[in-house]
Design an enzyme around this catalytic site. Structure first.
Site, short mmCIF file in Angstrom:
data_model
loop_
_atom_site.label_atom_id
_atom_site.label_comp_id
_atom_site.label_asym_id
_atom_site.label_seq_id
_atom_site.Cartn_x
_atom_site.Cartn_y
_atom_site.Cartn_z
N ARG A 1 8.15 63.49 23.92
CA ARG A 1 7.78 64.77 24.52
C ARG A 1 8.30 64.81 25.95
NH1 ARG A 1 7.46 66.98 20.58
NH2 ARG A 1 5.76 68.08 19.53
N GLU B 1 12.25 73.44 28.64
CA GLU B 1 13.27 73.58 27.60
C GLU B 1 13.66 75.05 27.43
OE1 GLU B 1 12.03 71.60 24.02
OE2 GLU B 1 11.93 69.65 24.99
N HIS C 1 16.48 68.96 21.67
CA HIS C 1 15.21 68.80 20.93
C HIS C 1 15.45 68.90 19.42
CE1 HIS C 1 10.58 69.32 21.36
NE2 HIS C 1 10.89 68.55 20.33
#
Length: 525
Positions: A232, A261, A279
């Site tokens: 994370r 992000e 990701h």
């Protein structure tokens, strides 16, 4: 009875949709906006999301029918789990679906760093042939430090051992036996950082793990070391990482997750010794298929009255544990129902002690069941196993659990003591082929909790029992069984009567006015 309705708010594998269509009406809207969701959610019993759709408190409060929020994946950063819990809505995910996929991606990033694959690829595409520039290192013989040995960390161990790596692990929750079985060395974080050639992170983002790796931690690492994060964003302090890379404190980093992000404007984008991916750790067709099927089956299980395995906001147990606890779940429910009716005033405290075999088991679900039975009759809002603890906390009810190995000759006993602004009440029970009450307010009895019961406190003097029986008979109420618990002749005693009819409140009031009767209450189970 109308079918349940499920909203698919993000793209999931078709196999998951097909599974859901067997038990529910499924609506697929993978472009739904936050405003549209707020309006539509009122008509659905379950919603399935990935990472795009945000299930906020506002959405949850606009969803009177919602029973399940399903995340087709692992992380639930986009779901307000607390708001769901407060409303008694299950939050489920598919933790096992991505374990192998993320582990493989982590190892891919390790290899990309060790062999400088990303910048070598870029160089060739620019028309260059710089073989000497891209001297790499082998993984064989290197020390890998794994922070977090859950599902993904364990899969990394299996695969990196095949590379011939020595593995150190930092995880406060791993047992010595489990570590020995996997062939890893358990150590503290400081030692792991000092001695590892590559560090890979596999822990959730919590207040405790935010910026777990920051300036001081980078100073501990070898200047030849690499760090990988597929867990994370936020676990690594990215500003500190940038400085460590620029100053040569570590040799390189690979990130699949970021504090923001996408990481627009991040100085990490400028560095050559950083490998970045958007990701995609869980983004394989196999993982997406498995995630969709897992959450679909979990929703089906709930709709069909079963117990799901991957609930984030209530206890989860295997089938054998559930089978062992099932008789006591029924017992805890009956005990809670008795307390709800017998305790005078507003409950302020509940102490539950688990004795004997239960003391060694996962008894949280029993306390939740008891709380649900206590709170449901006194609240207008729905109470279930998910939100019972949070509702109790919100109402200022202190709940404590204790365990005791002794069980007075029984296999297991549950002792529940409740206190209110007007007094207290305790009930002690076990399961002997069926639920059995063995104690009321410290007095021994032997009663099956079912039907209509009258619990009376009285002074054990001649004629008192007869007077109670006569009074009930005057109102056409027949006594089926009677149990008396006392500690001394002529002292205070407890009587439990099972009767064949419901007992009106005015009859109980008349019983309470009889000589030597201190209190009486009717209980419906």
């Amino acid at each position: 009875m109308s079918r349940m309705k499920v909203l698919i708010a993000d793209s999931i594998n078709e196999k998951g949709i097909s599974e859901l269509e067997e038990v529910a009406e499924v609506v697929v809207n993978t472009t739904i906006t936050p405003e549209e969701l707020l309006d539509a959610i009122k008509d659905f019993d379950a919603i399935v999301v990935r990472s795009r759709t945000k299930v906020t408190r506002e959405v949850i409060e606009a969803a009177p029918r919602l029973k399940i929020i399903a995340r087709a994946g692992v992380g639930v950063d986009n779901v307000d789990v607390k708001a769901a819990t407060d409303r008694g809505i299950m939050v489920i995910n598919a933790p096992e679906s991505t374990s192998i996929t993320v582990a493989e991606h982590s190892i891919g990033l390790m290899l990309a760093l060790a062999r400088k694959i990303a910048i070598a690829d870029r160089s060739v595409k620019e028309g260059k042939w710089e073989k000497n520039r891209f001297m790499g290192i082998e993984l064989n013989g290197k020390t890998l430090g794994i922070i977090g040995m859950g599902r993904i960390g364990s899969q990394v161990v299996v695969r990196t051992k095949a590379f011939g790596m020595d593995i150190m692990v930092y995880d406060p929750y791993i047992s010595k036996e489990a570590a020995e079985e996997m062939g890893v060395t358990v150590t503290d974080l400081e030692t792991l950082l000092r001695e590892s050639d590559i560090v890979t992170i596999h822990v959730p983002l919590t207040p405790e793990t935010r910026h777990l790796i920051s300036e001081d931690e980078f100073k501990l690492m070898k200047d030849t070391a690499f760090i990988v994060n597929c867990a994370r964003g936020g676990i690594i302090d990215e500003d500190a990482l940038y400085r460590a890379l620029k100053d040569g404190e570590i040799a390189g980093a690979a990130l699949d997750v970021f504090e923001e992000e996408p990481p627009e404007g991040s100085p990490l984008l400028e560095l050559e010794n950083v490998v970045l991916t958007p990701h995609i750790g869980a983004s394989t067709s196999e993982a997406q298929r498995d995630a969709a099927i897992i959450v679909a089956n979990e929703i089906k299980t709930v709709f069909q009255g079963g117990a799901p395995r991957n609930v984030l906001n209530m206890p989860v147990m295997d089938s054998e544990t559930y089978k062992s606890l099932k008789p006591y779940i029924e017992l805890a429910e009956k005990m809670g129902a008795i307390i709800a009716q017998a305790l005078p005033g507003n409950i302020e405290k509940l102490d539950v002690t688990y004795c004997g075999e239960l003391a060694e088991m996962q008894f949280d679900i029993l306390t939740r069941t008891m709380l649900q039975a206590i709170l449901n009759p006194i609240l207008t809002e729905p109470v279930n196993l998910i939100n019972a603890p949070s509702i109790a906390k919100k109402r200022g009810i202190m709940v404590t659990e204790a365990r005791r190995s002794e069980s007075d000759g029984y296999r297991s006993i549950i002792i529940a003591t409740a206190e209110s602004d007007r007094g207290g009440f305790s009930v002690e029970a076990t399961h002997i082929k069926e639920p059995t009450i063995i104690g009321i307010n410290g007095y021994r009895v032997d009663v099956k909790p079912e039907g209509t019961m009258i619990i009376a406190r009285y002074r054990d003097l001649p004629g008192t029992i007869g007077a109670i029986g006569t009074k009930l008979g005057q109102h056409g109420i027949n006594i089926a069984t009677m149990q008396v618990g006392r500690k001394e002749i002529g002292g205070e005693a407890v009587m439990v009567l099972k009767v064949d009819q419901s007992v009106p409140a005015e009859v109980i009031e008349e019983v309470k006015k009889l000589d030597n009767v201190d209190d009486a209450v009717a209980i419906e189970i």
